[in-house]
Every structure is written in structure tokens, then in C-alpha cells.
Design a protein around this motif. Structure first.
Motif, PDB file in Angstrom:
ATOM      1  N   LYS A   1      -5.429  10.356   9.306  1.00 39.47           N
ATOM      2  CA  LYS A   1      -6.465  11.087   8.570  1.00 39.47           C
ATOM      3  C   LYS A   1      -6.655  10.515   7.167  1.00 39.47           C
ATOM      4  CE  LYS A   1      -5.990  15.485  11.015  1.00 39.47           C
ATOM      5  NZ  LYS A   1      -5.686  16.938  10.870  1.00 39.47           N
ATOM      6  N   LEU A   2      -5.514  10.193   6.519  1.00 37.39           N
ATOM      7  CA  LEU A   2      -5.592   9.625   5.175  1.00 37.39           C
ATOM      8  C   LEU A   2      -6.294   8.258   5.221  1.00 37.39           C
ATOM      9  CD1 LEU A   2      -4.894   9.642   2.173  1.00 37.39           C
ATOM     10  CD2 LEU A   2      -2.676   8.619   2.761  1.00 37.39           C
ATOM     11  N   PHE A   3      -5.921   7.458   6.228  1.00 35.91           N
ATOM     12  CA  PHE A   3      -6.554   6.129   6.365  1.00 35.91           C
ATOM     13  C   PHE A   3      -8.053   6.267   6.607  1.00 35.91           C
ATOM     14  CE2 PHE A   3      -2.200   4.584   7.442  1.00 35.91           C
ATOM     15  CZ  PHE A   3      -2.116   3.603   6.472  1.00 35.91           C
TER      16      PHE A   3
ATOM     17  N   THR B   1      -8.793  -1.860   1.391  1.00 38.61           N
ATOM     18  CA  THR B   1      -8.331  -0.497   1.119  1.00 38.61           C
ATOM     19  C   THR B   1      -7.277  -0.063   2.128  1.00 38.61           C
ATOM     20  OG1 THR B   1     -10.493   0.076   0.207  1.00 38.61           O
ATOM     21  CG2 THR B   1      -9.071   1.897   0.857  1.00 38.61           C
ATOM     22  N   PHE B   2      -7.498  -0.427   3.398  1.00 38.51           N
ATOM     23  CA  PHE B   2      -6.528  -0.084   4.447  1.00 38.51           C
ATOM     24  C   PHE B   2      -5.169  -0.722   4.157  1.00 38.51           C
ATOM     25  CE2 PHE B   2      -4.380  -1.148   8.407  1.00 38.51           C
ATOM     26  CZ  PHE B   2      -4.331   0.080   9.044  1.00 38.51           C
ATOM     27  N   ILE B   3      -5.174  -2.004   3.830  1.00 36.70           N
ATOM     28  CA  ILE B   3      -3.907  -2.711   3.569  1.00 36.70           C
ATOM     29  C   ILE B   3      -3.245  -2.154   2.318  1.00 36.70           C
ATOM     30  CG2 ILE B   3      -2.918  -4.947   2.941  1.00 36.70           C
ATOM     31  CD1 ILE B   3      -5.097  -6.257   4.654  1.00 36.70           C
ATOM     32  N   ALA B   4      -4.051  -1.928   1.262  1.00 39.93           N
ATOM     33  CA  ALA B   4      -3.483  -1.394   0.017  1.00 39.93           C
ATOM     34  C   ALA B   4      -2.878  -0.003   0.241  1.00 39.93           C
ATOM     35  CB  ALA B   4      -4.569  -1.330  -1.056  1.00 39.93           C
TER      36      ALA B   4
ATOM     37  N   ILE C   1       1.066   1.045  -0.174  1.00 38.17           N
ATOM     38  CA  ILE C   1       1.464   2.128  -1.093  1.00 38.17           C
ATOM     39  C   ILE C   1       2.293   3.174  -0.357  1.00 38.17           C
ATOM     40  CG2 ILE C   1       0.579   4.057  -2.469  1.00 38.17           C
ATOM     41  CD1 ILE C   1      -1.791   2.217  -3.205  1.00 38.17           C
ATOM     42  N   LEU C   2       1.843   3.542   0.852  1.00 37.93           N
ATOM     43  CA  LEU C   2       2.596   4.534   1.634  1.00 37.93           C
ATOM     44  C   LEU C   2       3.990   4.031   1.981  1.00 37.93           C
ATOM     45  CD1 LEU C   2      -0.175   5.850   4.056  1.00 37.93           C
ATOM     46  CD2 LEU C   2       0.901   7.093   2.160  1.00 37.93           C
ATOM     47  N   LEU C   3       4.085   2.782   2.402  1.00 33.11           N
ATOM     48  CA  LEU C   3       5.398   2.215   2.723  1.00 33.11           C
ATOM     49  C   LEU C   3       6.290   2.161   1.496  1.00 33.11           C
ATOM     50  CD1 LEU C   3       4.337  -0.727   5.089  1.00 33.11           C
ATOM     51  CD2 LEU C   3       5.486   1.407   5.756  1.00 33.11           C
TER      52      LEU C   3
ATOM     53  N   VAL D   1       6.065   4.134  -1.181  1.00 31.64           N
ATOM     54  CA  VAL D   1       6.448   5.513  -1.531  1.00 31.64           C
ATOM     55  C   VAL D   1       7.535   6.014  -0.597  1.00 31.64           C
ATOM     56  CG1 VAL D   1       5.639   7.911  -1.603  1.00 31.64           C
ATOM     57  CG2 VAL D   1       4.238   6.077  -2.592  1.00 31.64           C
ATOM     58  N   ASP D   2       7.411   5.745   0.706  1.00 31.91           N
ATOM     59  CA  ASP D   2       8.434   6.165   1.668  1.00 31.91           C
ATOM     60  C   ASP D   2       9.778   5.521   1.367  1.00 31.91           C
ATOM     61  OD1 ASP D   2       6.863   7.894   3.012  1.00 31.91           O
ATOM     62  OD2 ASP D   2       6.555   6.658   4.793  1.00 31.91           O
ATOM     63  N   LYS D   3       9.734   4.261   0.966  1.00 32.54           N
ATOM     64  CA  LYS D   3      10.983   3.573   0.649  1.00 32.54           C
ATOM     65  C   LYS D   3      11.660   4.217  -0.552  1.00 32.54           C
ATOM     66  CE  LYS D   3      12.878  -0.946  -0.510  1.00 32.54           C
ATOM     67  NZ  LYS D   3      12.585  -2.363  -0.810  1.00 32.54           N
ATOM     68  N   ILE D   4      10.860   4.522  -1.571  1.00 33.05           N
ATOM     69  CA  ILE D   4      11.424   5.181  -2.764  1.00 33.05           C
ATOM     70  C   ILE D   4      12.017   6.535  -2.384  1.00 33.05           C
ATOM     71  CG2 ILE D   4      10.850   6.169  -5.016  1.00 33.05           C
ATOM     72  CD1 ILE D   4      10.856   3.134  -4.986  1.00 33.05           C
ATOM     73  N   ARG D   5      11.293   7.274  -1.545  1.00 32.88           N
ATOM     74  CA  ARG D   5      11.790   8.591  -1.121  1.00 32.88           C
ATOM     75  C   ARG D   5      13.099   8.452  -0.373  1.00 32.88           C
ATOM     76  NH1 ARG D   5       6.245  11.470   1.204  1.00 32.88           N
ATOM     77  NH2 ARG D   5       5.345  12.001  -0.867  1.00 32.88           N
ATOM     78  N   ARG D   6      13.202   7.463   0.505  1.00 31.03           N
ATOM     79  CA  ARG D   6      14.450   7.285   1.272  1.00 31.03           C
ATOM     80  C   ARG D   6      15.598   6.928   0.344  1.00 31.03           C
ATOM     81  NH1 ARG D   6      10.984   4.564   4.793  1.00 31.03           N
ATOM     82  NH2 ARG D   6      11.742   2.550   4.021  1.00 31.03           N
TER      83      ARG D   6
END
Length: 346
Positions: free
Chosen positions: A20-22, A316-319, A323-325, A327-332
Motif C-alpha cells: 500500500k505504501l509503495f 521512488t520505488f527503489i528509494a 529507506i524501509l530496509l 529503517v528496519d535494520k535500525i529497528r532490529r
């Protein structure tokens, strides 16, 4: 998503989870790209193209003198081979062509280049070069394209470049031909002076009785033999003096006559060359075959909304994915750090 189990399948699942975000960001990027490629933000540019062929030769004298010659290279209708085309490409890409455009269309002001700025000329030439596109086609012709915000001006500039090619090439060849004319005129003048000097020497010998040696010697020897046979010793003595004079000056007269004939041949040959050089110096011919004359285009060449839209959506899709990857890495990492901290406290 476990980083140790990261693979293409898990990436697809990850993208699906955030679908949905994509969809939202990609749709927004597509809409924004369409908006920002309108006339309000990016003035449309138009490309006009003229196509020409180079001839094998544009030497007026060679073409006119080739009437009864089967030399294909001198055929007025023959298209050029690679060498002539490359030479023409060099002229079309020359600075003189750019200078013509800059002066005629005041391109420094048209492109908004500040002449008080350092190295403004280099900037101007680079800008002009960016709007020009001169290249060979797959069939050996030359394509001359100009891009501009005004379609009529784009076409006019492309046709002006093709027209200027005639001016430059004819001027270059005319300058060489004029130089050749001066050299030939000097050679003819010097040869005529030498021939006149030889003629004066022959006239001086003729006044002393030395004419055409072979014919004259035969006649004198005949008369001398007759005088001896008749016992005319006075006549024989007189003829003997003539023979001695011919022996002394005859070979000089022969050499002078040979030089006179040689100089006459050289003058005649130089005059023919001079006529050819004058034809090349003062006669001009088109140096190209125009296959397609540039016309004002009715379709813009830049920007391409579809291309801009696709690039925007893909970018935009790649960016977004990166960004999501990230952010997920930082969260982990934060989650692992907290877990370790809790374990230490226990």
C-alpha cells in the motif's frame, strides 16, 4: 524479516507487506512527474533535423573537365565515401559554425549567459554544442539536428548550419585555388620573360646569318661542294667562313630553339592549369546533397512525460525500498541492543 534468511523470495514478501505504501508513493511520484513536466515548470524543446550527403568532389574544374572521363570519383552525381564524409563532419563540428549561430541568433543573451562571468565563452560554446547533434546515419549520410524552445527557430538553425557548410568549404577551397593562381601567374610571367630572352638571342644569331641549323648546314654544304666542283675558290672560301660560323654558333642556336619549345610547352601547360585554378577560385558549387530539409516540428522532443514518469516511479520505488530496509535494520539493531541490556540487568 530475518536478515540471515534474506533472499529474493523474502524481498518479494517484504514488498508485498508494504504494497500500500509503495502504491501510494509511486502513484504520487507519477502524478508529480506529470505536473512538473508541464510548460509551467519545464518549457518544451523541439528538435529539427536536416539530412545531407557529401559529394565525391566539388571541384568545378575537375567536374567540368570530366565530361569524357569515366572516373567515377569526379562524377558530379557521385556520393562521397567515408573520407569525404569525415572531412565534412569536422567542418560541421567546427567553432566557425558555432560562431555563425551565436552571432546570428545572439545566443549569449538567448541562453541567458552572463558575459561578465569568468569563462563565459566556454560556457556558451558548451551550451550551443549541447543543443547541436551532428552524426552519421547508418547509410553514410550526415544528420544535422538542432534543439530549441521555438520549433521554427530550431528548423531555421539546422538549415543555416547546412547552408554555412557551403560557405565555409567553398571559401577554404577558393583560398587554396587563389594561392595556386598566384603561383601559376608568377610561373607564366617568369617563363615568358625567359622565352623572350631566348627569342632575342635567336634574333641576334639570325642577324649574323645563323638560322635553322640542320636545313642551313645542308644548303651551305651543297653550295660549297658546287663551288669546289666549279673551281670557284672565292665562293668556296666565302662558304667556308659560313661553315665555320655555323660550327661555332650552330649548336647554341639549336639549344636555344629547344629551350624556346620547352618554355612554350611549359607556358601552355601552366595556362591550362591557371584556367582550372580560376574556375575553382571564382566558381562555386553546392558541397552537399540535401536529402531532407529541416521543417518546424510539431511534436516536442523534451521533456518526454512517459520517460520522466517511469523514471520517477522506478526511482521512488527503489528509494522507498532502501529507506524501509534501512529503517528496519535500525529497528532490529535497537531491539537487539535493548534485549542485550535487559539480559545484563537480570
Amino acid at each position: 524479516m530475518d536478515p540471515n534468511e534474506f533472499n529474493s523470495f523474502s524481498l518479494i514478501n517484504y514488498i508485498w507487506r508494504w504494497r500500500k505504501l509503495f502504491l501510494i508513493v509511486c502513484f504520487a511520484a507519477g502524478v508529480l512527474s506529470i505536473i512538473f513536466t508541464t510548460k509551467t515548470f519545464i518549457p518544451p524543446q523541439f528538435k529539427a533535423t536536416t539530412v545531407i550527403y557529401a559529394p565525391r568532389t566539388n571541384s568545378v574544374s575537375k567536374i567540368l573537365n570530366n565530361e569524357h572521363n569515366a572516373n567515377e570519383r569526379l562524377d558530379i552525381k557521385a556520393y562521397a565515401i567515408e573520407e569525404e564524409t569525415e572531412q565534412m563532419m569536422e567542418i560541421l563540428n567546427s567553432r566557425e559554425i558555432k560562431d555563425m549561430l551565436i552571432e546570428k541568433y545572439d545566443l549569449a543573451g538567448y541562453y541567458g549567459i552572463n558575459k561578465n562571468r569568468k569563462a563565459w565563452k566556454d560556457k556558451l560554446y558548451e551550451t550551443v554544442k549541447g543543443f547541436m547533434d551532428i552524426k552519421r546515419t547508418q547509410y553514410g549520410a550526415i544528420s544535422i539536428s538542432m534543439t530549441d524552445w521555438k520549433p521554427e527557430q530550431a528548423a531555421q538553425m539546422a538549415n543555416d548550419i547546412a547552408a554555412e557548410l557551403d560557405t565555409i568549404k567553398n571559401r577554404i577551397e577558393s583560398e587554396r585555388a587563389l594561392a595556386a593562381c598566384k603561383v601559376l601567374e608568377m610561373q607564366i610571367k617568369e617563363a615568358e620573360i625567359q622565352r623572350q630572352q631566348v627569342g632575342d638571342s635567336l634574333d641576334a644569331l639570325a642577324k649574323n646569318g645563323v638560322f635553322i641549323l640542320d636545313f642551313q648546314v645542308d644548303r651551305v654544304m651543297q653550295q660549297y661542294a658546287i663551288a669546289l666542283a666549279q673551281g670557284n675558290m672565292a665562293g668556296a672560301q666565302r662558304l667556308q667562313k659560313e661553315i665555320e660560323k655555323l660550327e661555332k654558333w650552330g649548336h647554341i642556336a639549336n639549344a636555344l630553339r629547344r629551350e624556346q619549345f620547352y618554355l612554350s610547352d611549359q607556358i601552355a601547360s601552366a595556362k591550362i592549369k591557371l584556367l582550372n585554378a580560376q574556375m575553382d577560385a571564382y566558381g562555386t558549387m553546392p558541397v552537399k546533397f540535401v536529402i531532407q530539409k529541416a521543417a518546424a516540428p510539431d511534436k516536442k522532443s523534451y521533456p518526454k512525460k512517459i520517460i520522466f514518469g517511469l523514471m520517477s516511479v522506478i526511482g521512488t520505488f527503489i528509494a522507498t525500498l532502501m529507506i524501509l530496509l534501512f529503517v528496519d535494520k535500525i529497528r532490529r539493531e535497537i531491539k537487539v541492543e535493548r534485549a542485550n541490556h535487559t539480559t545484563k540487568q537480570e
